[in-house]
Write an enzyme that holds these catalytic residues in place. Structure first.
Site, PDB file in Angstrom:
ATOM      1  N   GLU A 116      11.790  -1.292  19.257  1.00 38.44           N
ATOM      2  CA  GLU A 116      12.459  -2.379  18.537  1.00 38.44           C
ATOM      3  C   GLU A 116      13.559  -1.796  17.648  1.00 38.44           C
ATOM      4  O   GLU A 116      13.497  -0.632  17.241  1.00 38.44           O
ATOM      5  CB  GLU A 116      11.409  -3.105  17.682  1.00 38.44           C
ATOM      6  CG  GLU A 116      11.963  -4.253  16.868  1.00 38.44           C
ATOM      7  CD  GLU A 116      10.866  -5.136  16.251  1.00 38.44           C
ATOM      8  OE1 GLU A 116       9.678  -4.748  16.290  1.00 38.44           O
ATOM      9  OE2 GLU A 116      11.223  -6.216  15.744  1.00 38.44           O
ATOM     10  N   ASN A 162       9.321 -14.013  21.049  1.00 40.03           N
ATOM     11  CA  ASN A 162       8.322 -13.067  20.533  1.00 40.03           C
ATOM     12  C   ASN A 162       7.587 -13.727  19.359  1.00 40.03           C
ATOM     13  O   ASN A 162       8.226 -14.283  18.452  1.00 40.03           O
ATOM     14  CB  ASN A 162       9.019 -11.794  20.019  1.00 40.03           C
ATOM     15  CG  ASN A 162       8.076 -10.896  19.226  1.00 40.03           C
ATOM     16  OD1 ASN A 162       7.241 -10.206  19.808  1.00 40.03           O
ATOM     17  ND2 ASN A 162       8.174 -10.922  17.902  1.00 40.03           N
ATOM     18  N   GLU A 163       6.289 -13.672  19.382  1.00 38.39           N
ATOM     19  CA  GLU A 163       5.480 -14.214  18.283  1.00 38.39           C
ATOM     20  C   GLU A 163       6.068 -15.535  17.776  1.00 38.39           C
ATOM     21  O   GLU A 163       6.369 -15.687  16.587  1.00 38.39           O
ATOM     22  CB  GLU A 163       5.345 -13.183  17.153  1.00 38.39           C
ATOM     23  CG  GLU A 163       4.586 -11.959  17.589  1.00 38.39           C
ATOM     24  CD  GLU A 163       4.152 -11.004  16.469  1.00 38.39           C
ATOM     25  OE1 GLU A 163       4.512 -11.230  15.307  1.00 38.39           O
ATOM     26  OE2 GLU A 163       3.441 -10.040  16.788  1.00 38.39           O
ATOM     27  N   TYR A 219      -3.043  -5.606  16.462  1.00 39.89           N
ATOM     28  CA  TYR A 219      -2.960  -4.284  15.832  1.00 39.89           C
ATOM     29  C   TYR A 219      -4.294  -3.918  15.198  1.00 39.89           C
ATOM     30  O   TYR A 219      -5.015  -4.794  14.711  1.00 39.89           O
ATOM     31  CB  TYR A 219      -1.873  -4.275  14.747  1.00 39.89           C
ATOM     32  CG  TYR A 219      -0.466  -4.286  15.327  1.00 39.89           C
ATOM     33  CD1 TYR A 219       0.131  -3.110  15.737  1.00 39.89           C
ATOM     34  CD2 TYR A 219       0.237  -5.475  15.467  1.00 39.89           C
ATOM     35  CE1 TYR A 219       1.415  -3.105  16.281  1.00 39.89           C
ATOM     36  CE2 TYR A 219       1.523  -5.490  16.006  1.00 39.89           C
ATOM     37  CZ  TYR A 219       2.108  -4.306  16.403  1.00 39.89           C
ATOM     38  OH  TYR A 219       3.365  -4.284  16.947  1.00 39.89           O
ATOM     39  N   GLU A 246       2.063  -5.690  22.434  1.00 41.75           N
ATOM     40  CA  GLU A 246       2.086  -4.934  21.177  1.00 41.75           C
ATOM     41  C   GLU A 246       0.643  -4.589  20.825  1.00 41.75           C
ATOM     42  O   GLU A 246      -0.190  -5.489  20.644  1.00 41.75           O
ATOM     43  CB  GLU A 246       2.727  -5.739  20.039  1.00 41.75           C
ATOM     44  CG  GLU A 246       4.233  -5.880  20.187  1.00 41.75           C
ATOM     45  CD  GLU A 246       4.913  -6.551  18.999  1.00 41.75           C
ATOM     46  OE1 GLU A 246       4.425  -6.412  17.861  1.00 41.75           O
ATOM     47  OE2 GLU A 246       5.928  -7.221  19.224  1.00 41.75           O
ATOM     48  N   GLN A 292       4.962   1.655  18.275  1.00 39.24           N
ATOM     49  CA  GLN A 292       6.164   1.607  19.083  1.00 39.24           C
ATOM     50  C   GLN A 292       6.478   3.026  19.559  1.00 39.24           C
ATOM     51  O   GLN A 292       5.851   3.964  19.104  1.00 39.24           O
ATOM     52  CB  GLN A 292       7.324   1.041  18.280  1.00 39.24           C
ATOM     53  CG  GLN A 292       7.074  -0.384  17.820  1.00 39.24           C
ATOM     54  CD  GLN A 292       8.328  -1.073  17.277  1.00 39.24           C
ATOM     55  OE1 GLN A 292       9.437  -0.546  17.344  1.00 39.24           O
ATOM     56  NE2 GLN A 292       8.145  -2.272  16.720  1.00 39.24           N
TER      57      GLN A 292
HETATM   58  O1  AHR Z   1       5.835  -3.985  15.779  1.00 38.39           O
HETATM   59  C1  AHR Z   1       6.204  -4.484  14.540  1.00 38.39           C
HETATM   60  C2  AHR Z   1       6.172  -6.006  14.505  1.00 38.39           C
HETATM   61  O2  AHR Z   1       4.866  -6.454  14.667  1.00 38.39           O
HETATM   62  C3  AHR Z   1       6.935  -6.722  15.592  1.00 38.39           C
HETATM   63  O3  AHR Z   1       8.279  -6.845  15.300  1.00 38.39           O
HETATM   64  C4  AHR Z   1       6.274  -8.057  15.622  1.00 38.39           C
HETATM   65  O4  AHR Z   1       6.348  -8.665  16.894  1.00 38.39           O
HETATM   66  C5  AHR Z   1       4.847  -7.769  15.184  1.00 38.39           C
HETATM   67  O5  AHR Z   1       4.425  -8.624  14.224  1.00 38.39           O
END
Ligand code: AHR
Length: 499
Positions: A27, A174-175, A238, A295, A344
């Site tokens: 990103e 995205n999201e 995450y 992600e 990332q």
């Molecule tokens: O990876 C960092 C961020 O985490 C991304 O931009 C977003 O899609 C997610 O919330």
């Protein structure tokens, strides 16, 4: 040493492991693109058309299969026409999500697709839904992929690219339940379908999927959007060591308690995959729609003294074990999980590569990707291993713990096109070595070789000591007809090949 029994049934072929499960995400965030991938043609750092040669070489070595770009939250602020044409004319914008820094757009469409070509990976582009338009997205895909004559393809040629590129995947936003427009699932389904009708040129369209384990979002999308309109549904999750976003925990200075808590949180991925697969199954029994975990990874506090908006963290053996658990889970769920992209790729979150000026290091997570690469495009076979529970006692758990188990052992097994078997297995325990006594009925393998990655739980590679954590050839594995014995030290990841 405790012995655990394992069985591999090579005749039980479960699913193909798509190479895209070993995908990455880059990103416009912190030093991922600028400094990490792109340094510009005039840089003293060796580069090809501005792209770091050392990074390209490292990514080729792990056979990087697919790269998602330009975000992330950045994608829904990105206007692609700002990033084409002569660099001196490119518009400068403010990166509102990540540090409020100036984005000069010197890395745009041509540079991204050049990077993919240099590495030899598929391109996965996320179009701007939140603040963009259907027209803008449709024109971008036409610009990149069309061989016909049109204002967009003429513009591409004027900018130096005659032939169209291949863009295998397009993500529609995205999201969009969050930074991509704060939409609800019904509203987004309609927006998705509108984009779907006009955005042409990619082989597969991926819809924005749930935030972590939000079953309602998935159910709504599956109900409203059919398999002919989307080929994938994305999922973001995450692992946060403390489970608290305001104080996530340090990437290097953590104790054993936090190590175990982090790994127990990461096992929540298994629950997510099972739950989400259950919802998708109701509408798509044939697995036409893939779950795309685009992600995932560990998210800690940033390294002290660095820009909090740049999400720069270090990477230790804990991250290697965490990567091994998640990649084994994706392999085991490869009937539904068709792609996954670690967040990332360089200098951000659970990066496989860190750079500092002209220096570059490979993190422990990089080495796990390297050790797992033979699973790509192979067939998952059934395996089962006895296990030991490592879940911390209640008084040692973090509040809001997401799962209530932490197995010591995580494994997956595949057989490739040449008939070779690959076993990846990790031991999360910090004080117990195991002997894995594995039976492979009717096995006719003649030779065995193995590599191991092991070290203290917070061992890491630094710019002064770049190879402190690196895989080594390992002789703790023996094969005798159908009996395979593997010594698995505490805090280790093992990759075994049988030929
Ligand atoms: O990876 C960092 C961020 O985490 C991304 O931009 C977003 O899609 C997610 O919330």
């Amino acid at each position: 040493m405790t012995t655990l029994k394992m069985t591999i049934d090579q005749t039980n072929r479960i699913s193909k492991i798509n190479k895209e499960i070993y995908g990455h995400f880059a990103e416009h965030l912190g030093r991922c693109i600028y400094g990490g991938i792109y340094v510009g043609e005039d840089s003293p750092i060796p580069n090809t058309r501005g792209i770091r040669n050392d990074v390209v070489e490292a990514l080729k070595a792990i056979k990087l299969p697919v790269l998602r770009w330009p975000g992330g939250c950045f994608a829904d602020t990105y206007h692609w026409q700002d990033g084409i044409g002569p660099k001196e004319n490119r518009k400068k914008i403010v990166n509102i999500h990540w540090g409020g820094v100036t984005e000069d757009n010197s890395f745009g469409t041509h540079e991204f697709l050049d990077f993919c070509e240099q590495v030899g990976c598929e391109a996965y582009v996320a179009v701007n839904v939140g603040s963009g338009s259907v027209k803008e997205a449709a024109e971008w895909l036409e610009y990149m992929t069309s061989a016909n004559e049109s204002p967009m393809t003429e513009l591409r040629k004027k900018n130096g690219r005659e032939k169209p590129w291949k863009v295998k995947y397009v993500g529609i936003g995205n999201e969009n339940w969050g930074c991509g427009g704060e939409m609800n699932a019904d509203y987004y389904s309609n927006v998705y379908k509108q984009f779907h009708c006009f955005v042409r040129g990619a082989e597969q369209q991926i819809a924005c999927g749930p935030n972590s384990n939000d079953a309602n979002w998935t159910d709504t999308l599956m109900k409203n959007v059919g398999p002919w309109q989307m080929q994938g549904l994305s999922l973001h999750h995450y692992t946060v060591p403390t489970n608290q976003w305001h104080h996530k925990g340090d990437s290097v200075n953590f104790d054993e308690k936090e190590y175990y808590n982090t790994l127990s949180h990461t096992w929540f991925m298994e629950r997510i995959l099972k739950d989400q697969e259950g919802v998708m199954q109701r509408y798509d029994n044939d697995h036409r729609i893939g779950l795309v975990v685009d992600e995932w990874g560990i998210w800690t506090d940033v390294i002290e003294g660095t820009n909090p908006g740049f999400l720069y963290q270090q990477n230790t053996m804990r991250d290697a074990i965490l990567a091994s658990i998640n990649l084994n889970l994706f392999n085991q769920h490869s009937a539904r999980v068709k792609m996954a992209n670690i967040a990332q790729m360089v200098n951000v979150l659970q990066a496989v590569i860190l750079t500092e000026g002209e220096k570059m290091i490979k993190t422990p997570t990089y080495h796990v990707f390297d050790m797992y690469k033979d699973h790509m495009e192979a067939e998952l076979v059934y395996s089962h291993c006895e296990n030991k529970e490592l879940m911390p006692q209640p008084e040692h758990r973090h509040p809001g713990q997401q799962v209530d188990h932490l197995p010591a052992i995580s494994q997956s097994v595949s057989v490739d096109g040449e008939g070779k078997m690959h076993i990846t297995i990790s031991n999360a325990s910090l004080d117990e070595d195991f002997e894995i006594d594995c039976l492979i009925p009717r096995a006719e393998y003649k030779t065995v070789s193995a590599k191991i990655l092991t070290g203290k739980y917070n061992a890491l590679n630094t710019f002064d000591d770049p190879d402190a954590v690196a895989p080594k050839a390992y002789d703790g594995v023996t094969l005798d007809c159908d009996s395979l014995k593997m010594k698995l030290p505490a805090c280790s990841v093992l990759a075994v090949e049988l030929c």
